[in-house]
Design a protein around this motif. Sequence first.
Motif, PDB file in Angstrom:
ATOM      1  N   HIS A 237     -12.897 -16.033  29.071  1.00 37.37           N
ATOM      2  CA  HIS A 237     -12.346 -16.212  27.738  1.00 37.37           C
ATOM      3  C   HIS A 237     -13.461 -16.185  26.697  1.00 37.37           C
ATOM      4  O   HIS A 237     -14.620 -16.492  26.998  1.00 37.37           O
ATOM      5  CB  HIS A 237     -11.583 -17.542  27.653  1.00 37.37           C
ATOM      6  CG  HIS A 237     -10.428 -17.623  28.607  1.00 37.37           C
ATOM      7  ND1 HIS A 237      -9.289 -16.889  28.428  1.00 37.37           N
ATOM      8  CD2 HIS A 237     -10.253 -18.345  29.750  1.00 37.37           C
ATOM      9  CE1 HIS A 237      -8.446 -17.150  29.415  1.00 37.37           C
ATOM     10  NE2 HIS A 237      -9.016 -18.029  30.228  1.00 37.37           N
ATOM     11  N   PRO A 238     -13.136 -15.822  25.453  1.00 35.53           N
ATOM     12  CA  PRO A 238     -14.152 -15.811  24.399  1.00 35.53           C
ATOM     13  C   PRO A 238     -14.796 -17.186  24.211  1.00 35.53           C
ATOM     14  O   PRO A 238     -14.153 -18.223  24.376  1.00 35.53           O
ATOM     15  CB  PRO A 238     -13.367 -15.397  23.154  1.00 35.53           C
ATOM     16  CG  PRO A 238     -12.191 -14.636  23.680  1.00 35.53           C
ATOM     17  CD  PRO A 238     -11.831 -15.318  24.972  1.00 35.53           C
ATOM     18  N   ILE A 239     -16.073 -17.177  23.879  1.00 31.62           N
ATOM     19  CA  ILE A 239     -16.832 -18.401  23.636  1.00 31.62           C
ATOM     20  C   ILE A 239     -17.083 -18.521  22.136  1.00 31.62           C
ATOM     21  O   ILE A 239     -17.590 -17.580  21.505  1.00 31.62           O
ATOM     22  CB  ILE A 239     -18.189 -18.366  24.373  1.00 31.62           C
ATOM     23  CG1 ILE A 239     -17.989 -18.130  25.877  1.00 31.62           C
ATOM     24  CG2 ILE A 239     -18.983 -19.632  24.107  1.00 31.62           C
ATOM     25  CD1 ILE A 239     -17.280 -19.237  26.593  1.00 31.62           C
ATOM     26  N   TYR A 240     -16.725 -19.646  21.543  1.00 29.77           N
ATOM     27  CA  TYR A 240     -16.997 -19.867  20.126  1.00 29.77           C
ATOM     28  C   TYR A 240     -18.476 -20.201  19.939  1.00 29.77           C
ATOM     29  O   TYR A 240     -18.978 -21.181  20.498  1.00 29.77           O
ATOM     30  CB  TYR A 240     -16.118 -20.983  19.564  1.00 29.77           C
ATOM     31  CG  TYR A 240     -14.678 -20.584  19.383  1.00 29.77           C
ATOM     32  CD1 TYR A 240     -14.254 -19.956  18.210  1.00 29.77           C
ATOM     33  CD2 TYR A 240     -13.739 -20.821  20.389  1.00 29.77           C
ATOM     34  CE1 TYR A 240     -12.926 -19.578  18.042  1.00 29.77           C
ATOM     35  CE2 TYR A 240     -12.410 -20.435  20.228  1.00 29.77           C
ATOM     36  CZ  TYR A 240     -12.016 -19.813  19.044  1.00 29.77           C
ATOM     37  OH  TYR A 240     -10.706 -19.433  18.883  1.00 29.77           O
ATOM     38  N   ILE A 241     -19.149 -19.382  19.143  1.00 29.64           N
ATOM     39  CA  ILE A 241     -20.585 -19.566  18.946  1.00 29.64           C
ATOM     40  C   ILE A 241     -20.894 -20.923  18.321  1.00 29.64           C
ATOM     41  O   ILE A 241     -21.903 -21.559  18.642  1.00 29.64           O
ATOM     42  CB  ILE A 241     -21.154 -18.422  18.087  1.00 29.64           C
ATOM     43  CG1 ILE A 241     -21.080 -17.103  18.879  1.00 29.64           C
ATOM     44  CG2 ILE A 241     -22.587 -18.697  17.653  1.00 29.64           C
ATOM     45  CD1 ILE A 241     -21.531 -15.883  18.117  1.00 29.64           C
ATOM     46  N   ALA A 242     -20.017 -21.409  17.459  1.00 23.79           N
ATOM     47  CA  ALA A 242     -20.252 -22.686  16.787  1.00 23.79           C
ATOM     48  C   ALA A 242     -20.330 -23.852  17.776  1.00 23.79           C
ATOM     49  O   ALA A 242     -20.886 -24.909  17.448  1.00 23.79           O
ATOM     50  CB  ALA A 242     -19.155 -22.954  15.763  1.00 23.79           C
ATOM     51  N   MET A 243     -19.797 -23.668  18.981  1.00 24.79           N
ATOM     52  CA  MET A 243     -19.813 -24.745  19.961  1.00 24.79           C
ATOM     53  C   MET A 243     -21.084 -24.761  20.800  1.00 24.79           C
ATOM     54  O   MET A 243     -21.290 -25.678  21.595  1.00 24.79           O
ATOM     55  CB  MET A 243     -18.584 -24.614  20.872  1.00 24.79           C
ATOM     56  CG  MET A 243     -17.263 -24.715  20.133  1.00 24.79           C
ATOM     57  SD  MET A 243     -15.824 -24.540  21.215  1.00 24.79           S
ATOM     58  CE  MET A 243     -15.931 -26.071  22.145  1.00 24.79           C
ATOM     59  N   LEU A 244     -21.948 -23.776  20.626  1.00 24.31           N
ATOM     60  CA  LEU A 244     -23.194 -23.731  21.388  1.00 24.31           C
ATOM     61  C   LEU A 244     -24.253 -24.594  20.718  1.00 24.31           C
ATOM     62  O   LEU A 244     -24.210 -24.826  19.511  1.00 24.31           O
ATOM     63  CB  LEU A 244     -23.706 -22.286  21.483  1.00 24.31           C
ATOM     64  CG  LEU A 244     -22.791 -21.263  22.159  1.00 24.31           C
ATOM     65  CD1 LEU A 244     -23.453 -19.886  22.140  1.00 24.31           C
ATOM     66  CD2 LEU A 244     -22.470 -21.689  23.579  1.00 24.31           C
ATOM     67  N   PRO A 245     -25.244 -25.066  21.467  1.00 21.70           N
ATOM     68  CA  PRO A 245     -26.355 -25.814  20.865  1.00 21.70           C
ATOM     69  C   PRO A 245     -27.083 -24.952  19.830  1.00 21.70           C
ATOM     70  O   PRO A 245     -27.084 -23.719  19.907  1.00 21.70           O
ATOM     71  CB  PRO A 245     -27.267 -26.125  22.056  1.00 21.70           C
ATOM     72  CG  PRO A 245     -26.392 -26.015  23.258  1.00 21.70           C
ATOM     73  CD  PRO A 245     -25.363 -24.972  22.937  1.00 21.70           C
ATOM     74  N   GLU A 246     -27.715 -25.601  18.875  1.00 15.30           N
ATOM     75  CA  GLU A 246     -28.365 -24.882  17.782  1.00 15.30           C
ATOM     76  C   GLU A 246     -29.412 -23.896  18.281  1.00 15.30           C
ATOM     77  O   GLU A 246     -29.500 -22.765  17.785  1.00 15.30           O
ATOM     78  CB  GLU A 246     -29.015 -25.874  16.817  1.00 15.30           C
ATOM     79  CG  GLU A 246     -29.665 -25.208  15.612  1.00 15.30           C
ATOM     80  CD  GLU A 246     -30.270 -26.215  14.644  1.00 15.30           C
ATOM     81  OE1 GLU A 246     -30.974 -25.784  13.722  1.00 15.30           O
ATOM     82  OE2 GLU A 246     -30.043 -27.424  14.836  1.00 15.30           O
ATOM     83  N   ASN A 247     -30.230 -24.296  19.275  1.00 14.49           N
ATOM     84  CA  ASN A 247     -31.283 -23.375  19.728  1.00 14.49           C
ATOM     85  C   ASN A 247     -30.701 -22.170  20.465  1.00 14.49           C
ATOM     86  O   ASN A 247     -31.272 -21.082  20.435  1.00 14.49           O
ATOM     87  CB  ASN A 247     -32.304 -24.104  20.608  1.00 14.49           C
ATOM     88  CG  ASN A 247     -31.700 -24.702  21.867  1.00 14.49           C
ATOM     89  OD1 ASN A 247     -30.477 -24.812  22.002  1.00 14.49           O
ATOM     90  ND2 ASN A 247     -32.559 -25.106  22.792  1.00 14.49           N
ATOM     91  N   ALA A 248     -29.545 -22.340  21.094  1.00 14.50           N
ATOM     92  CA  ALA A 248     -28.871 -21.204  21.729  1.00 14.50           C
ATOM     93  C   ALA A 248     -28.309 -20.257  20.671  1.00 14.50           C
ATOM     94  O   ALA A 248     -28.424 -19.027  20.789  1.00 14.50           O
ATOM     95  CB  ALA A 248     -27.765 -21.691  22.652  1.00 14.50           C
ATOM     96  N   ARG A 249     -27.701 -20.822  19.635  1.00 14.25           N
ATOM     97  CA  ARG A 249     -27.176 -19.980  18.547  1.00 14.25           C
ATOM     98  C   ARG A 249     -28.291 -19.198  17.877  1.00 14.25           C
ATOM     99  O   ARG A 249     -28.124 -18.016  17.538  1.00 14.25           O
ATOM    100  CB  ARG A 249     -26.458 -20.851  17.500  1.00 14.25           C
ATOM    101  CG  ARG A 249     -25.235 -21.581  18.017  1.00 14.25           C
ATOM    102  CD  ARG A 249     -24.338 -22.047  16.861  1.00 14.25           C
ATOM    103  NE  ARG A 249     -25.051 -22.875  15.896  1.00 14.25           N
ATOM    104  CZ  ARG A 249     -25.129 -24.197  15.953  1.00 14.25           C
ATOM    105  NH1 ARG A 249     -24.551 -24.849  16.960  1.00 14.25           N
ATOM    106  NH2 ARG A 249     -25.775 -24.888  15.020  1.00 14.25           N
ATOM    107  N   ALA A 250     -29.440 -19.850  17.690  1.00 12.42           N
ATOM    108  CA  ALA A 250     -30.552 -19.210  16.994  1.00 12.42           C
ATOM    109  C   ALA A 250     -31.139 -18.049  17.784  1.00 12.42           C
ATOM    110  O   ALA A 250     -31.774 -17.159  17.201  1.00 12.42           O
ATOM    111  CB  ALA A 250     -31.639 -20.234  16.693  1.00 12.42           C
ATOM    112  N   ALA A 251     -30.939 -18.040  19.103  1.00 14.04           N
ATOM    113  CA  ALA A 251     -31.531 -16.988  19.947  1.00 14.04           C
ATOM    114  C   ALA A 251     -30.665 -15.742  20.041  1.00 14.04           C
ATOM    115  O   ALA A 251     -31.128 -14.700  20.506  1.00 14.04           O
ATOM    116  CB  ALA A 251     -31.786 -17.545  21.348  1.00 14.04           C
ATOM    117  N   ILE A 252     -29.415 -15.816  19.586  1.00 12.93           N
ATOM    118  CA  ILE A 252     -28.481 -14.708  19.765  1.00 12.93           C
ATOM    119  C   ILE A 252     -28.947 -13.475  18.993  1.00 12.93           C
ATOM    120  O   ILE A 252     -29.158 -13.507  17.787  1.00 12.93           O
ATOM    121  CB  ILE A 252     -27.067 -15.113  19.314  1.00 12.93           C
ATOM    122  CG1 ILE A 252     -26.510 -16.170  20.271  1.00 12.93           C
ATOM    123  CG2 ILE A 252     -26.132 -13.899  19.259  1.00 12.93           C
ATOM    124  CD1 ILE A 252     -25.173 -16.749  19.835  1.00 12.93           C
TER     125      ILE A 252
END
Length: 338
Positions: A212-227
């Motif tokens: 299922h799709p993963i909401y980016i807002a639910m990821l930790p900040e450092n994970a979001r920053a690496a995308i």
Amino acid sequence: MTFRIRAARDEDLQPLYEMAKLTGGGFTNLPPDRPSLKAKLDKSHAAFAKTDDTLADELFVLVLENAQTGEVRGTCQIFTHVGQHYPFYSYRIGTLTQHSKELGRTFRADQLSLTTDLEGCSEVGGLFLHPGERAGGLGMLLARSRYMFIAQHRARFADRILAELRGVIDEAGGSPFWDGLAGRFFGMNFQDADQFNAIHGHQFIADLFPKHPIYIAMLPENARAAIGLPHPSGRAAMRMLEIEGFSFDKYIDIFDGGPTMTAPTDKVNTIANVRPARLIAIDGDGGEPVLVAAGRLGDFHCAYGKLRAVGDGVAIDRACATALGLIEGDNLAWVARY
């Protein structure tokens, strides 16, 4: 000192292994594992040996060789048709827009969806240049030699080409993106998952990854920053891809979140601008700085040289001719250097 690109041979296993140990992790196409590298060489030998020009699931491994000493100082790979035996997974960044009349607000949420959209593409990858040779345009020679090879064997490649760039890796060798997303489903760290993938392939992803799709807002900040960010050592590679006409179309690697760049094969600048020519003379009179390629399949070679027009053909410098094994009357292909 002259360097040339040539087909990888069995005796290149040891230098490939030594270079693989220098990658620092996250380099799936060049694992520090002898059996995996040997399997790659075996598959490459089979591809070079096949003479019919048809599109199939093949791998070509090339190496950068010092023409004077024979020392191998870099490598790169070309995959002709990904996703034929195992699914080729990526995450696609998308946006879900929803509106609430009661609140009078519109919400937009970025999502990651597991996809095999890029299945069937060709891929350029596995590029590694020994740290002691990172000068003189050798990284560019490695990168562009792949496109010269594709141009010389166009029927063996798909109409779209991709390149996966290594994502952000921390000082401990971990991946913030992996730790924030996939690692939670697998119970293994990034290094173990990356090594397992390099040796055993992608099937475990199909077995265990969330569909299922993963909401980016639910990821930790450092994970979001690496995308979508390349590893610092890959920024130059990303610029080279952009010069060639590749672009980031919101596909990222499922392991480290690094960007996947794509381009129509025939619009890659090097491929589009390769020119065939007949060698009329070998001399030292200089000329335009170019990349020169000659030979097919296992006889393919590529090197920097200087070229000038002579009658209905061209002349090249002696060092380039020697590196490529060319004599007057031979056919070659060339493209301007940049």
